[in-house]
Design a protein around this motif. Structure first.
Motif, PDB file in Angstrom:
ATOM      1  N   PRO A   1       0.713  -1.122  -0.125  1.00 37.65           N
ATOM      2  CA  PRO A   1      -0.198   0.029   0.047  1.00 37.65           C
ATOM      3  C   PRO A   1       0.687   1.227   0.097  1.00 37.65           C
ATOM      4  O   PRO A   1       0.480   2.227  -0.457  1.00 37.65           O
ATOM      5  CB  PRO A   1      -0.817  -0.043   1.244  1.00 37.65           C
ATOM      6  N   GLU A   2       1.877   1.130   0.751  1.00 40.27           N
ATOM      7  CA  GLU A   2       2.958   2.367   0.596  1.00 40.27           C
ATOM      8  C   GLU A   2       3.135   2.875  -0.759  1.00 40.27           C
ATOM      9  O   GLU A   2       3.918   4.047  -0.890  1.00 40.27           O
ATOM     10  CB  GLU A   2       4.246   2.122   1.545  1.00 40.27           C
ATOM     11  N   THR A   3       3.226   2.001  -2.001  1.00 42.08           N
ATOM     12  CA  THR A   3       3.525   2.272  -3.169  1.00 42.08           C
ATOM     13  C   THR A   3       2.455   3.157  -3.992  1.00 42.08           C
ATOM     14  O   THR A   3       2.685   3.360  -5.025  1.00 42.08           O
ATOM     15  CB  THR A   3       4.212   1.189  -3.906  1.00 42.08           C
ATOM     16  N   ILE A   4       1.317   3.111  -3.309  1.00 41.08           N
ATOM     17  CA  ILE A   4      -0.042   3.639  -3.858  1.00 41.08           C
ATOM     18  C   ILE A   4      -0.116   5.193  -3.533  1.00 41.08           C
ATOM     19  O   ILE A   4       0.001   5.205  -2.198  1.00 41.08           O
ATOM     20  CB  ILE A   4      -1.262   2.883  -3.511  1.00 41.08           C
ATOM     21  N   ARG A   5      -0.307   6.029  -4.349  1.00 37.65           N
ATOM     22  CA  ARG A   5      -0.226   7.341  -4.023  1.00 37.65           C
ATOM     23  C   ARG A   5      -1.586   7.963  -4.270  1.00 37.65           C
ATOM     24  O   ARG A   5      -2.089   7.922  -5.577  1.00 37.65           O
ATOM     25  CB  ARG A   5       0.686   8.087  -4.965  1.00 37.65           C
ATOM     26  N   ILE A   6      -2.331   8.686  -3.444  1.00 34.30           N
ATOM     27  CA  ILE A   6      -3.277   9.381  -3.717  1.00 34.30           C
ATOM     28  C   ILE A   6      -3.283  10.610  -4.715  1.00 34.30           C
ATOM     29  O   ILE A   6      -1.874  10.968  -4.693  1.00 34.30           O
ATOM     30  CB  ILE A   6      -3.712  10.293  -2.161  1.00 34.30           C
ATOM     31  N   GLY A   7      -3.973  10.751  -5.640  1.00 32.80           N
ATOM     32  CA  GLY A   7      -3.825  11.821  -6.679  1.00 32.80           C
ATOM     33  C   GLY A   7      -3.031  11.302  -7.848  1.00 32.80           C
ATOM     34  O   GLY A   7      -2.933  12.054  -8.885  1.00 32.80           O
ATOM     35  N   THR A   8      -2.954   9.963  -7.862  1.00 32.68           N
ATOM     36  CA  THR A   8      -2.341   9.289  -9.031  1.00 32.68           C
ATOM     37  C   THR A   8      -3.409   9.392 -10.362  1.00 32.68           C
ATOM     38  O   THR A   8      -4.606   9.149  -9.897  1.00 32.68           O
ATOM     39  CB  THR A   8      -2.095   7.731  -8.919  1.00 32.68           C
ATOM     40  N   PRO A   9      -2.967   9.962 -11.363  1.00 32.15           N
ATOM     41  CA  PRO A   9      -3.820  10.041 -12.581  1.00 32.15           C
ATOM     42  C   PRO A   9      -4.224   8.589 -13.133  1.00 32.15           C
ATOM     43  O   PRO A   9      -3.388   7.734 -13.110  1.00 32.15           O
ATOM     44  CB  PRO A   9      -3.076  10.643 -13.663  1.00 32.15           C
ATOM     45  N   LEU A  10      -5.606   8.302 -13.392  1.00 30.17           N
ATOM     46  CA  LEU A  10      -5.714   7.155 -13.838  1.00 30.17           C
ATOM     47  C   LEU A  10      -7.050   7.188 -14.854  1.00 30.17           C
ATOM     48  O   LEU A  10      -7.466   8.282 -15.205  1.00 30.17           O
ATOM     49  CB  LEU A  10      -6.959   6.700 -12.480  1.00 30.17           C
ATOM     50  N   LYS A  11      -7.148   6.374 -15.894  1.00 29.53           N
ATOM     51  CA  LYS A  11      -7.975   6.040 -16.626  1.00 29.53           C
ATOM     52  C   LYS A  11      -8.954   4.903 -16.754  1.00 29.53           C
ATOM     53  O   LYS A  11      -8.402   3.914 -15.919  1.00 29.53           O
ATOM     54  CB  LYS A  11      -7.323   6.132 -17.912  1.00 29.53           C
ATOM     55  N   VAL A  12     -10.352   4.951 -17.095  1.00 31.87           N
ATOM     56  CA  VAL A  12     -11.096   3.792 -17.059  1.00 31.87           C
ATOM     57  C   VAL A  12     -10.677   2.512 -17.683  1.00 31.87           C
ATOM     58  O   VAL A  12     -10.004   2.676 -18.699  1.00 31.87           O
ATOM     59  CB  VAL A  12     -12.434   4.359 -17.292  1.00 31.87           C
ATOM     60  N   GLU A  13     -11.162   1.548 -17.240  1.00 30.71           N
ATOM     61  CA  GLU A  13     -11.046   0.152 -17.741  1.00 30.71           C
ATOM     62  C   GLU A  13     -12.190  -0.592 -17.514  1.00 30.71           C
ATOM     63  O   GLU A  13     -12.839  -0.335 -16.205  1.00 30.71           O
ATOM     64  CB  GLU A  13      -9.775  -0.678 -17.258  1.00 30.71           C
ATOM     65  N   PHE A  14     -12.732  -1.416 -18.355  1.00 29.42           N
ATOM     66  CA  PHE A  14     -13.954  -2.184 -18.118  1.00 29.42           C
ATOM     67  C   PHE A  14     -13.683  -3.758 -18.161  1.00 29.42           C
ATOM     68  O   PHE A  14     -13.225  -4.155 -19.027  1.00 29.42           O
ATOM     69  CB  PHE A  14     -14.967  -2.079 -19.217  1.00 29.42           C
ATOM     70  N   LEU A  15     -13.843  -4.144 -16.972  1.00 27.74           N
ATOM     71  CA  LEU A  15     -13.666  -5.798 -16.920  1.00 27.74           C
ATOM     72  C   LEU A  15     -14.804  -6.700 -16.902  1.00 27.74           C
ATOM     73  O   LEU A  15     -15.801  -6.609 -16.141  1.00 27.74           O
ATOM     74  CB  LEU A  15     -13.045  -6.160 -15.325  1.00 27.74           C
ATOM     75  N   HIS A  16     -14.684  -7.515 -18.039  1.00 26.37           N
ATOM     76  CA  HIS A  16     -15.936  -8.292 -18.437  1.00 26.37           C
ATOM     77  C   HIS A  16     -15.658  -9.657 -17.756  1.00 26.37           C
ATOM     78  O   HIS A  16     -14.825 -10.207 -17.965  1.00 26.37           O
ATOM     79  CB  HIS A  16     -16.052  -8.439 -19.881  1.00 26.37           C
ATOM     80  N   ARG A  17     -16.590  -9.980 -16.920  1.00 23.17           N
ATOM     81  CA  ARG A  17     -16.318 -11.253 -16.218  1.00 23.17           C
ATOM     82  C   ARG A  17     -17.603 -12.030 -16.234  1.00 23.17           C
ATOM     83  O   ARG A  17     -18.559 -11.496 -16.445  1.00 23.17           O
ATOM     84  CB  ARG A  17     -15.804 -10.808 -14.429  1.00 23.17           C
ATOM     85  N   GLY A  18     -17.431 -13.516 -16.174  1.00 22.19           N
ATOM     86  CA  GLY A  18     -18.398 -14.358 -16.254  1.00 22.19           C
ATOM     87  C   GLY A  18     -18.858 -14.844 -17.563  1.00 22.19           C
ATOM     88  O   GLY A  18     -18.440 -14.250 -18.672  1.00 22.19           O
ATOM     89  N   GLU A  19     -19.830 -15.632 -17.893  1.00 15.66           N
ATOM     90  CA  GLU A  19     -20.270 -15.769 -19.021  1.00 15.66           C
ATOM     91  C   GLU A  19     -22.024 -16.061 -18.975  1.00 15.66           C
ATOM     92  O   GLU A  19     -22.583 -16.140 -17.830  1.00 15.66           O
ATOM     93  CB  GLU A  19     -19.798 -17.371 -19.280  1.00 15.66           C
ATOM     94  N   GLY A  20     -22.417 -15.806 -20.193  1.00 11.27           N
ATOM     95  CA  GLY A  20     -23.892 -15.847 -20.436  1.00 11.27           C
ATOM     96  C   GLY A  20     -24.671 -14.986 -19.377  1.00 11.27           C
ATOM     97  O   GLY A  20     -24.502 -13.759 -19.488  1.00 11.27           O
ATOM     98  N   LYS A  21     -25.638 -15.464 -18.631  1.00 17.75           N
ATOM     99  CA  LYS A  21     -26.432 -14.599 -17.755  1.00 17.75           C
ATOM    100  C   LYS A  21     -25.641 -13.977 -16.610  1.00 17.75           C
ATOM    101  O   LYS A  21     -26.003 -13.156 -15.996  1.00 17.75           O
ATOM    102  CB  LYS A  21     -27.883 -15.106 -17.504  1.00 17.75           C
ATOM    103  N   ASP A  22     -24.581 -14.626 -16.364  1.00 14.92           N
ATOM    104  CA  ASP A  22     -23.792 -14.314 -15.284  1.00 14.92           C
ATOM    105  C   ASP A  22     -22.696 -13.375 -15.517  1.00 14.92           C
ATOM    106  O   ASP A  22     -21.857 -12.872 -14.870  1.00 14.92           O
ATOM    107  CB  ASP A  22     -23.015 -15.366 -14.630  1.00 14.92           C
ATOM    108  N   LEU A  23     -22.607 -12.827 -16.953  1.00 17.37           N
ATOM    109  CA  LEU A  23     -21.663 -11.715 -17.214  1.00 17.37           C
ATOM    110  C   LEU A  23     -22.044 -10.546 -16.742  1.00 17.37           C
ATOM    111  O   LEU A  23     -23.134 -10.012 -16.561  1.00 17.37           O
ATOM    112  CB  LEU A  23     -21.898 -11.769 -18.974  1.00 17.37           C
ATOM    113  N   ARG A  24     -20.813 -10.052 -16.299  1.00 16.53           N
ATOM    114  CA  ARG A  24     -21.076  -8.748 -15.404  1.00 16.53           C
ATOM    115  C   ARG A  24     -19.776  -7.958 -15.731  1.00 16.53           C
ATOM    116  O   ARG A  24     -18.832  -8.389 -16.131  1.00 16.53           O
ATOM    117  CB  ARG A  24     -20.872  -8.942 -13.941  1.00 16.53           C
TER     118      ARG A  24
END
Ligand SMILES: [Zn+2]
Length: 138
Positions: free
Chosen positions: A107-130
């Motif tokens: 955690p000490e390597t994670i900085r508040i204020g770090t610039p971030l960009k969005v990513e979409f994680l597709h998980r699961g299959e069929g009706k469980d796809l989220r």
């Protein structure tokens, strides 16, 4: 044109289409991500959909060692915690998301204020796809 209801269901459907959407109050301009149907600032109910650019910065985070079973399946555990964060979007709204590309065991390597960009994680299959909202350092 039919307007999608300002609900979590619409929000998640937009995520599956790789769109991060919020609702903006037509009365006072307050932005909500995920969307709300009623404005908590002025109680107005005139909302419009707004697509976020998907850029922001890390405002807060937690490292989670014991997550839900689907996170364990992805290989996250006590030794490999995953990171959940609050991202302050360029548009001003704050959204909770998974933070990828950072080391939850250091955690000490994670900085508040770090610039971030969005990513979409597709998980699961069929009706469980989220689709999960995530951000990674840009
Ligand atoms: Zn309002």
């Amino acid at each position: 044109m039919e307007v999608a209801p300002f609900s979590d269901i619409s929000y998640e459907r937009f995520l599956s289409e790789e769109k991060l959407m919020g609702s903006r109050c037509s009365n006072c301009g307050t932005l909500f991500v995920p969307p709300r149907a009623i404005c908590i600032e002025c109680h107005g109910s005139e909302m419009e959909w707004v697509e976020m650019k998907g850029k922001g910065k890390l405002a807060a985070y937690t490292c989670i060692a014991i997550g839900p079973p689907f996170m364990a399946k992805e290989g996250y555990d006590r030794k490999h915690p995953y990171v959940s964060g609050v991202v302050e979007l360029e548009e001003g709204a704050k959204v909770v998301a998974r933070i990828e590309g950072v080391d939850g065991s250091k955690p000490e390597t994670i900085r508040i204020g770090t610039p971030l960009k969005v990513e979409f994680l597709h998980r699961g299959e069929g009706k469980d796809l989220r689709t999960f909202l995530a951000f990674r350092p840009s």
